[in-house]
Scaffold this motif. Structure first.
Motif, short mmCIF file in Angstrom:
data_model
loop_
_atom_site.label_atom_id
_atom_site.label_comp_id
_atom_site.label_asym_id
_atom_site.label_seq_id
_atom_site.Cartn_x
_atom_site.Cartn_y
_atom_site.Cartn_z
N ALA B 11 -33.74 18.77 64.13
CA ALA B 11 -33.85 19.88 63.17
C ALA B 11 -32.96 21.04 63.60
N ILE B 12 -32.84 21.23 64.92
CA ILE B 12 -32.05 22.34 65.43
C ILE B 12 -30.57 22.12 65.15
N ILE B 14 -29.29 20.31 62.88
CA ILE B 14 -29.07 20.40 61.43
C ILE B 14 -28.96 21.87 61.01
N ALA B 15 -29.88 22.68 61.54
CA ALA B 15 -29.90 24.09 61.16
C ALA B 15 -28.66 24.82 61.69
N GLU B 16 -28.22 24.42 62.89
CA GLU B 16 -27.11 25.16 63.51
C GLU B 16 -25.77 24.86 62.85
N SER B 19 -24.89 27.75 61.05
CA SER B 19 -24.92 28.97 61.84
C SER B 19 -23.68 29.81 61.63
N GLY B 20 -23.88 31.08 61.33
CA GLY B 20 -22.76 32.00 61.20
C GLY B 20 -22.02 31.91 59.88
N ALA B 24 -26.16 32.15 55.55
CA ALA B 24 -27.02 31.30 56.39
C ALA B 24 -28.44 31.84 56.49
N GLU B 25 -28.61 33.15 56.28
CA GLU B 25 -29.97 33.70 56.42
C GLU B 25 -30.85 33.45 55.19
N ARG B 30 -30.28 22.89 51.29
CA ARG B 30 -31.19 21.75 51.19
C ARG B 30 -32.08 21.81 49.97
N THR B 126 -40.32 26.68 57.44
CA THR B 126 -39.37 25.71 57.97
C THR B 126 -37.97 26.35 57.96
N SER B 127 -36.96 25.54 58.23
CA SER B 127 -35.63 26.13 58.29
C SER B 127 -34.98 26.26 56.90
N LEU B 128 -35.79 26.15 55.85
CA LEU B 128 -35.26 26.41 54.50
C LEU B 128 -35.06 27.91 54.30
N GLY B 129 -34.16 28.25 53.37
CA GLY B 129 -33.98 29.65 53.01
C GLY B 129 -34.54 29.91 51.62
#
Lengths: 325, 281
Positions: B11-12, B14-16, B19-20, B24-25, B30, B126-129
């Motif tokens: 998951a990390i 995928i999220a990274e 990154s930047g 991204a925030e 997804r 989760t890592s969704l925005g």
């Protein structure tokens, strides 16, 4: 802007977070309009540690958890999770975390196994990976025989275990548990504690909030005692008890109307005395000895009990209030 | 068996990947995960509700188009051609059902998930925005809208209610209309606190349906009223669909498309902001 920001945050990471520091908070503050929920707290959580936030309802524990979980923006101070800033890198930080919120918020339209599966999909995990992972987690949560049951038909304990299993789907480095056993019966609590011990053995960093002192003593290597948004004390449970309380506590009840009067006459006994509406607590090395002295002075308590000091006593000492009110 | 391991597709990792990068925030790329969730939930949902969304415009068409239409005869369209009354109102009903479906999904369904299901809190842990959530929820409403539009067309075409080949474009047209309404609708829903307030939405929808040139041309209105109606989204939607099914396509058709493009972008921005304000504050 993206790149500059990335460099800057890596710089910050080097400065504030050596590899073994998972969470660093400095002067962490959360204000809602004119109410300050978290008031400038400092703490650090190391890799593999089981870290507790102990305090009554409204102490700011859940707010602190939400800020760590990057679902609530801090309004002051510094906070880094694995060297990242949750106000700016929310989705990225959340990928590292497993979150078990205070109330179970399952997807009631879906079956138990689908809840685990889709939660993994939210993290972008592959279907093949998840197929295996979901089986593992159903075993872990002892829910294999309930896999095809819709979530709203599960018992409270099962839902809680499903929530914890769900929090593990992304193989998090930090598992955040907000009041993990509130509302569970004793048996369900012990099953859950057992699961959490297993995770700890596997090296998962646990961050736990609770207002149950026995839970904090069982699960936490180190904890902070919070009240009204501030940290009152910090340390290992045994050290805190040693520092702020005596070895034993004698609890006596004279009946609610007579407690205060008796306390006035007995206040010289033991190291320290706390008078609560329903009982009097005597802090002493030897509780039985104090009880004998009470009898000798001609007092006959309705009930008496000698027990070891607990975190509850630490909290009472620090704030003058009980944890569960 | 280990509960933690660091694989490449963690998951990390995928999220990274994002990154930047810009956005991204609030966007993890997804939306598909939200659609997959909607599909899982849909499998067990009530088919009656799904069917009702399809049947409603068909009933209107039968009653007004053929019932009332028999008394009225023909109507003159924008280009001066005479068309049957049923062919005149059919695209309006298509546009209205696109609006109704989108509003239903983005108000009632979203309201329930926001306040009772707590579904968005779960997703946003989760890592969704927030944009993933908004796009996914709206995207599902659009897929449903697409199915309704195609179903309606299948009934309209053999009845001779689509004289022009441009009419095929009325299907994506309906999806565009639904997109516009759903993007705004979800943002508006975020302000609503209880079921009473939800009824305000209907309070605006019904008159808009009755008076936006659905059943008769706007030429019977005084100028000032006509200008107000022309600024409303349902009139824009009806004109777009009518231009396409009757084949009276022109620059004004493009203007209607542009109207919805603006509505979509504005609506998504508004909804994403609102989701952040509600769940990530």
């Amino acid at each position: 802007m993206g790149n500059a920001f990335k460099e800057e945050s890596t710089e910050l990471a080097k400065k504030t977070a050596p590899a073994d520091l998972m969470i660093v908070a400095k002067g962490l503050t959360k204000k809602y309009d004119d109410f300050t929920a978290v008031d400038g707290i400092d703490f650090q959580v190391k890799r593999g540690e089981s870290f507790g936030l102990l305090g009554p309802n409204g102490a700011g524990k859940s707010t602190t958890m939400k800020m760590i979980g990057a679902t609530s923006l801090r309004t002051g101070g510094e906070l880094t999770i694995l060297g990242k800033d949750p106000n700016k890198q929310g989705p990225e930080i959340r990928a590292h975390l497993g979150v078990v919120p205070q109330t179970d918020n399952h997807d009631n339209d879906l079956k138990a196994w689908e809840n685990l599966y889709i939660y993994g999909r939210y993290f972008g995990l592959g279907r093949k990976f998840l197929k295996k992972k979901v089986e593992e987690l159903l075993d872990f949560a002892q829910l294999q025989d309930k896999r095809d049951v819709k979530v709203d038909q599960l018992s409270g304990g099962m839902k809680r275990r499903l929530t914890i299993a769900r929090g593990l789907v992304n193989e998090p480095e930090i598992l955040m548990l907000d009041e993990p056993t509130t509302g569970l019966d004793p048996q369900a609590r012990h099953i859950l504690w057992d699961r959490l011990f297993r995770l700890k053995e596997e090296g998962v960093t646990l961050v736990i909030t609770t207002h149950y002192m026995d839970e904090a003593e069982q699960l936490c290597d180190r904890l902070i005692v919070m009240d009204k948004g501030k940290i009152m004390a910090e340390g290992a449970p045994a050290d805190l008890i040693k520092k702020y309380s005596s070895k034993e506590v004698l609890e006596v009840r004279f009946g609610s109307s007579k407690n205060a009067e008796a306390a006035e006459k007995l206040k010289h006994l033991g190291d320290r005395i706390e008078t609560l509406p329903d009982r009097i607590l005597f802090y002493a090395e030897d509780g039985e000895k104090v009880l004998k002295q009470i009898h000798k002075l001609g007092f006959e308590p309705a009930t008496s009990l000698v027990r070891r000091s607990s975190l509850e006593d630490v909290f009472l000492r620090l704030t003058g209030r009980t944890l569960v009110e | 068996m280990s509960l933690i391991n660091a694989s490449i597709d963690s998951a990390i990792a995928i999220a990274e990947r994002r990154s930047g990068k810009f956005g991204a925030e609030f966007y993890a790329g997804r939306t598909n995960a939200i659609l997959e969730r909607a599909f899982l939930a849909f499998k067990t949902s009530s088919w009656m509700i799904v069917l009702s969304g399809f049947v409603e415009p068909v009933f209107y068409l039968l009653s007004f188009g053929f019932g009332l239409g028999a008394l009225i005869g023909g109507v003159t369209d924008g280009a001066g051609n005479s068309v049957s009354y049923a062919a005149y109102i059919a695209p309006a009903l298509l546009a209205t059902s696109a609006m109704n479906g989108a509003i239903y999904d983005s108000t009632w369904n979203v309201f329930f998930k926001m306040h009772f299901g707590k579904l968005y809190q779960t997703m946003l842990a989760t890592s969704l925005g927030t944009l993933d959530v908004a796009l996914g929820e709206i995207g599902w409403a659009l897929l449903r809208g697409l199915a309704y539009a195609m179903g309606f067309m299948v009934i309209m075409a053999p009845l001779g209610l689509i004289p022009s080949w441009w009419g095929i474009l009325a299907i994506p047209g309906a999806v565009l209309v639904a997109f516009g309404f759903a993007s705004i609708g979800m943002g508006i829903t975020s302000y609503l606190k209880n079921f009473q307030q939800m009824n305000w939405v209907n309070f605006f929808m019904l008159p808009m349906f009755l008076f936006s040139g659905t059943f008769y041309p706007l030429s019977i209105y005084p100028d000032w009223l006509r200008m107000i109606i022309e600024a409303l989204p349902l009139w824009q939607a009806i004109q777009l669909e009518r231009d396409l099914t009757l084949g009276t396509v022109g620059w004004s058709t493009l203007a209607h498309v542009a109207y919805f493009a603006v509505m979509i972008v504005g609506g998504l921005y508004f909804t994403t902001k609102r989701l952040s304000a509600l769940f990530l504050r």
